[in-house]
Design a protein around this motif. Sequence first.
Motif, short mmCIF file in Angstrom:
data_model
loop_
_atom_site.label_atom_id
_atom_site.label_comp_id
_atom_site.label_asym_id
_atom_site.label_seq_id
_atom_site.Cartn_x
_atom_site.Cartn_y
_atom_site.Cartn_z
N MET A 216 0.78 -1.16 0.02
CA MET A 216 -0.08 -0.21 0.11
C MET A 216 0.96 1.24 0.01
O MET A 216 1.91 1.06 0.53
CB MET A 216 -0.70 -0.01 1.22
CG MET A 216 -2.11 -1.04 1.30
SD MET A 216 -3.17 -0.49 2.31
CE MET A 216 -4.31 -1.90 2.21
N ILE A 217 0.38 2.57 -0.53
CA ILE A 217 1.23 3.36 -0.63
C ILE A 217 0.38 4.64 0.11
O ILE A 217 0.61 5.26 1.02
CB ILE A 217 1.74 3.79 -2.29
CG1 ILE A 217 2.37 2.64 -2.72
CG2 ILE A 217 2.66 5.29 -2.26
CD1 ILE A 217 2.56 2.46 -4.05
N ASP A 218 -0.81 5.09 -0.69
CA ASP A 218 -1.52 6.05 -0.04
C ASP A 218 -2.73 5.77 0.67
O ASP A 218 -2.69 6.50 1.67
CB ASP A 218 -2.13 7.05 -1.39
CG ASP A 218 -3.00 6.48 -2.05
OD1 ASP A 218 -2.93 5.15 -1.85
OD2 ASP A 218 -3.79 7.19 -2.80
N GLY A 219 -3.02 4.61 0.50
CA GLY A 219 -4.24 4.24 1.41
C GLY A 219 -5.39 4.66 1.16
O GLY A 219 -6.41 4.73 2.00
N GLY A 221 -7.11 4.99 -2.14
CA GLY A 221 -7.60 4.51 -3.46
C GLY A 221 -6.92 5.29 -4.69
O GLY A 221 -7.67 4.94 -5.89
N MET A 222 -6.05 5.91 -4.42
CA MET A 222 -5.44 6.77 -5.54
C MET A 222 -4.36 6.25 -6.22
O MET A 222 -4.26 6.84 -7.47
CB MET A 222 -5.08 8.25 -5.05
CG MET A 222 -6.05 9.01 -4.12
SD MET A 222 -7.39 9.79 -4.86
CE MET A 222 -6.31 11.31 -5.36
N CYS A 223 -3.65 5.25 -5.67
CA CYS A 223 -2.15 5.20 -6.24
C CYS A 223 -2.43 3.67 -7.11
O CYS A 223 -1.75 3.51 -7.92
CB CYS A 223 -1.13 5.15 -5.09
SG CYS A 223 -1.21 3.82 -4.36
N GLY A 224 -3.29 2.84 -6.73
CA GLY A 224 -3.40 1.53 -7.20
C GLY A 224 -2.38 0.71 -6.79
O GLY A 224 -2.35 -0.63 -7.22
N GLY A 225 -1.61 1.00 -5.80
CA GLY A 225 -0.71 0.11 -5.36
C GLY A 225 -1.19 -1.29 -4.78
O GLY A 225 -0.50 -2.25 -4.93
N CYS A 226 -2.33 -1.12 -4.20
CA CYS A 226 -2.77 -2.25 -3.40
C CYS A 226 -3.63 -3.04 -4.20
O CYS A 226 -4.69 -3.75 -3.58
CB CYS A 226 -3.60 -1.74 -2.03
SG CYS A 226 -5.05 -0.79 -2.51
N PHE A 236 -9.28 -2.46 -4.74
CA PHE A 236 -8.23 -1.73 -3.99
C PHE A 236 -8.44 -2.30 -2.54
O PHE A 236 -9.45 -1.70 -1.90
CB PHE A 236 -8.41 -0.23 -4.38
CG PHE A 236 -8.01 0.36 -5.68
CD1 PHE A 236 -7.31 -0.46 -6.58
CD2 PHE A 236 -8.31 1.56 -6.03
CE1 PHE A 236 -6.92 -0.24 -7.74
CE2 PHE A 236 -7.95 1.95 -7.37
CZ PHE A 236 -7.21 1.14 -8.15
FE1 FES Z 1 -3.05 3.24 -2.95
FE2 FES Z 1 -4.79 1.38 -2.35
S1 FES Z 1 -2.84 1.90 -1.38
S2 FES Z 1 -4.86 2.66 -4.03
#
Ligand code: FES
Length: 283
Positions: A216-219, A221-226, A236
């Motif tokens: 996870m990066i931003d937590g 729902g913006m970055c798509g990392g998760c 997400f």
């Molecule tokens: Fe970035 Fe979920 S942590 S979208």
Amino acid sequence: MFPIVSNDLIAPNLHRLVIQAPRVARARRPGQFVIVHADKQAERIPLTIADADIGQGTVTLFVQAVGYSTCRLVALPAGTSLRDLAGPLGRPTEIACWGRVACIGGGVGTAVLYPLAKALAEVGNQVITIIGGRSADLIILADELAEFSAEVLIATEDGSRGKQGFVTHVLQGLIADPRSVPQAVYAVGPVPMMKAVTDMTRPHHIRTIVSLNPIMIDGTGMCGGCRVMVGGELKFACVDGPEFDGHLVDFDLLADRLSTYRDEECRMLQRLPEKQRPAARKR
Ligand code: FES
Ligand code: NAD
């Protein structure tokens, strides 16, 4: 700033941190998490809120020191502060009255399981808790879980406490007996464990909820990392989860994505002073 009230080593490489965060303590619901930012340069680390004390204005977090950032986080002593603690994030656990529920925690995943199991017991479920670890010293929260569980069943891989084997060996026994078969299962732990649990419950049509821990990066729902695949759809984990129907999760993809930065993580670990690096695993 968020003061660290206490920081205790409770098992090899596993710390319990109590942090002053009154607003988060008041607002959080079981299943939610925070993103911690230790200092200006630090990586953002998602951590489940294991417990909260509204009176004291504190939240309890369990941190497994495995990489560069988590090792630096657990090295912070009580009396120092975290730069940021954002949350509560994620959807709270859907707490239903199932009847008999098996709550399964693998290793450090037991800390994530604790608030879910407690909330399930509070609405009247009969909670059978199964916890597992490589050895007795890695079994955590057994006494705390026993306070509200009908039973706490333990499995260790080396047989040093409870039944020898994996948590799934214990679950198999519950499912095989009509008097103990659960109506629902909650499982939190390593990806292979959650996959093995869902493979075991699927033929019996036992509703199985898992808590996912992708990068996870931003937590928000913006970055798509998760991103994870659930029932063929992109989700997400930070905003749609972290809990999902385990029978629909693509665990192989999740495992693959979790290993994306393994080489970089190993290189970063070498930058830490020797005494801050995690103790070697026994297995
Ligand atoms: Fe970035 Fe979920 S942590 S979208
Ligand atoms: P571990 O590898 O020591 O495993 C703990 C226990 O899980 C084992 O003793 C066994 O009972 C069970 N298990 C493991 N693999 C299994 C399999 N293939 N089949 C059946 N049961 C199995 O775990 P650990 O080192 O304490 O935990 C670290 C892992 O937990 C990391 O992968 C971490 O990412 C994950 N984790 C997940 C969450 C989450 O929210 N899902 C939270 C914290 C940690």
